[in-house]
Design an enzyme around this catalytic site. Structure first.
Site, PDB file in Angstrom:
ATOM      1  N   ASN A  10       0.874  -1.184   0.000  1.00  0.00           N
ATOM      2  CA  ASN A  10       0.000   0.000   0.000  1.00  0.00           C
ATOM      3  C   ASN A  10       0.906   1.227   0.000  1.00  0.00           C
ATOM      4  O   ASN A  10       1.473   1.579   1.030  1.00  0.00           O
ATOM      5  CB  ASN A  10      -0.897  -0.038   1.244  1.00  0.00           C
ATOM      6  CG  ASN A  10      -1.743   1.221   1.377  1.00  0.00           C
ATOM      7  OD1 ASN A  10      -1.786   2.045   0.465  1.00  0.00           O
ATOM      8  ND2 ASN A  10      -2.406   1.374   2.517  1.00  0.00           N
ATOM      9  N   LYS A  12       0.141   4.222  -0.225  1.00  0.00           N
ATOM     10  CA  LYS A  12      -0.509   5.409   0.362  1.00  0.00           C
ATOM     11  C   LYS A  12      -0.283   6.618  -0.563  1.00  0.00           C
ATOM     12  O   LYS A  12      -0.219   6.444  -1.771  1.00  0.00           O
ATOM     13  CB  LYS A  12      -0.012   5.641   1.791  1.00  0.00           C
ATOM     14  CG  LYS A  12      -0.185   4.356   2.649  1.00  0.00           C
ATOM     15  CD  LYS A  12      -0.003   4.574   4.106  1.00  0.00           C
ATOM     16  CE  LYS A  12      -0.193   3.237   4.843  1.00  0.00           C
ATOM     17  NZ  LYS A  12      -0.067   3.357   6.288  1.00  0.00           N
ATOM     18  N   GLU A  95      -6.812   4.789   8.069  1.00  0.00           N
ATOM     19  CA  GLU A  95      -6.588   6.202   7.724  1.00  0.00           C
ATOM     20  C   GLU A  95      -7.827   6.800   7.077  1.00  0.00           C
ATOM     21  O   GLU A  95      -8.135   7.982   7.271  1.00  0.00           O
ATOM     22  CB  GLU A  95      -5.354   6.316   6.809  1.00  0.00           C
ATOM     23  CG  GLU A  95      -4.069   6.065   7.597  1.00  0.00           C
ATOM     24  CD  GLU A  95      -2.917   5.512   6.780  1.00  0.00           C
ATOM     25  OE1 GLU A  95      -2.971   5.517   5.539  1.00  0.00           O
ATOM     26  OE2 GLU A  95      -1.937   5.054   7.421  1.00  0.00           O
ATOM     27  N   GLU A 165      -5.193  -4.740  10.771  1.00  0.00           N
ATOM     28  CA  GLU A 165      -4.200  -3.691  10.963  1.00  0.00           C
ATOM     29  C   GLU A 165      -4.507  -2.949  12.261  1.00  0.00           C
ATOM     30  O   GLU A 165      -5.345  -2.038  12.269  1.00  0.00           O
ATOM     31  CB  GLU A 165      -4.241  -2.688   9.799  1.00  0.00           C
ATOM     32  CG  GLU A 165      -3.889  -3.280   8.457  1.00  0.00           C
ATOM     33  CD  GLU A 165      -3.335  -2.220   7.496  1.00  0.00           C
ATOM     34  OE1 GLU A 165      -2.264  -2.467   6.934  1.00  0.00           O
ATOM     35  OE2 GLU A 165      -3.949  -1.157   7.346  1.00  0.00           O
ATOM     36  N   GLY A 171       2.638   2.604  10.893  1.00  0.00           N
ATOM     37  CA  GLY A 171       3.595   3.703  10.729  1.00  0.00           C
ATOM     38  C   GLY A 171       4.292   4.107  12.011  1.00  0.00           C
ATOM     39  O   GLY A 171       4.923   5.159  12.069  1.00  0.00           O
ATOM     40  N   SER A 210       3.567  -1.793  10.393  1.00  0.00           N
ATOM     41  CA  SER A 210       5.017  -1.842  10.588  1.00  0.00           C
ATOM     42  C   SER A 210       5.637  -3.195  10.245  1.00  0.00           C
ATOM     43  O   SER A 210       6.564  -3.637  10.923  1.00  0.00           O
ATOM     44  CB  SER A 210       5.381  -1.414  12.018  1.00  0.00           C
ATOM     45  OG  SER A 210       4.974  -0.075  12.248  1.00  0.00           O
TER      46      SER A 210
HETATM   47  P1  13P Z   1       3.106   0.686   7.737  1.00  0.00           P
HETATM   48  O1  13P Z   1       3.637  -0.630   7.166  1.00  0.00           O
HETATM   49  O2  13P Z   1       3.825   1.881   7.191  1.00  0.00           O
HETATM   50  O3  13P Z   1       3.014   0.642   9.217  1.00  0.00           O
HETATM   51  O4  13P Z   1       1.606   0.822   7.180  1.00  0.00           O
HETATM   52  C1  13P Z   1       0.732  -0.246   7.347  1.00  0.00           C
HETATM   53  C2  13P Z   1      -0.477   0.037   6.577  1.00  0.00           C
HETATM   54  O5  13P Z   1      -1.273   0.887   6.960  1.00  0.00           O
HETATM   55  C3  13P Z   1      -0.710  -0.703   5.323  1.00  0.00           C
HETATM   56  O6  13P Z   1      -1.986  -0.496   4.836  1.00  0.00           O
END
Ligand code: 13P
Length: 253
Positions: A10, A12, A95, A165, A171, A210
């Site tokens: 992802n 983002k 998010e 998640e 993050g 993470s």
């Molecule tokens: P991170 O791997 O940056 O923690 O993000 C996880 C995430 O939200 C994947 O959709």
């Protein structure tokens, strides 16, 4: 891992034409792993073109909840995503729940739109730190998943992927321990089993939050963790590939 591993990157709100081209050029297929990338919507067409003749599959990060065409300014419909070559779309990411007010009902509508267009939803569930500390993990994730089952029917899950998640792990560099993640994955699979055992047995439940090259193997050693939804580490080709190789190494199917 007994189900074929699925690793989804992802991206983002990251990338540029130049960065995407370089990142994709550095990826190559990994045996026994279904590899998926989810770029921002504006890059779907160019990424789709670059993925032609590769085994890497395209996903969208979001989809319109209402309609496939019409007066919905700023939205991109599931049918349009299908035309671009996407096979999956992420829905209900924390998010989007947190910053854009995406509710369980909206997530369910998005799943229905994807189903109409023949795309597979990647349904995100997960608790906040406050909810975990209040002992509400199972209450929260079961509410989130049941909302989908109640509105879309259990058969949707035969075409879908679930991603657990925990919000506090996204993050932050804090990963759920493999045992904590497994407990929730096992709970989610058990919940689906109540409706349909066959669908539950075949359902891919990804962990996200993470995930990095150095913690992936211990997560993938858990019986109900079938892959990962990777944020930050999916932007670094070597990290993403290392996570995919860890998935291949743990695949016993
Ligand atoms: P991170 O791997 O940056 O923690 O993000 C996880 C995430 O939200 C994947 O959709």
């Amino acid at each position: 891992m007994s189900r074929k591993p699925l690793i989804v990157g992802n991206w983002k709100m990251n990338g540029s034409f130049a960065k995407n081209t370089n990142l994709l050029a550095s990826l190559s297929s990994v045996p026994n792993v279904n590899m998926v990338v989810a770029p921002p919507a504006v890059y779907l067409a160019s990424v789709s073109a670059q993925l032609m003749n590769t085994s890497i599959v395209l996903a969208a990060q979001n989809v319109a909840a209402e309609g496939q065409q019409g007066a919905y300014t700023g939205e991109v419909s599931a049918v349009m995503l299908a035309e671009l070559g996407a096979r999956y779309a992420i829905v209900g990411h924390s998010e989007r729940r947190q910053y854009y007010g995406e509710t369980d009902t909206v997530v369910a509508k998005k799943c229905l739109r994807l189903q109409e267009a023949g795309l597979r939803p990647i349904i995100c569930v997960g608790e906040t730190l406050a909810e975990r500390e209040a002992g509400q993990v199972e209450t929260v994730v079961s509410r989130q998943l049941k909302a989908i089952i109640d509105n879309c029917g259990i058969d949707l899950l035969a075409q879908a992927v679930v991603a657990y998640e925990p919000v506090w792990a996204i993050g932050t560099g804090k990963t759920a321990t493999p045992a904590d993640a497994q407990a929730v994955h096992g709970f989610l699979r058990q919940l689906v089993t109540i409706y349909d055992k066959n669908i539950a047995d075949n359902l891919s439940i990804l962990y996200g939050g993470s995930v990095k090259a150095d913690n992936a193997a211990s997560l993938f050693a858990m019986p109900d963790i079938d892959g990962a939804l990777v944020g930050g580490a999916s932007l670094v080709a070597n990290e993403f590939l290392a996570i995919c190789h860890a998935a291949n190494a743990s695949f016993i199917g």
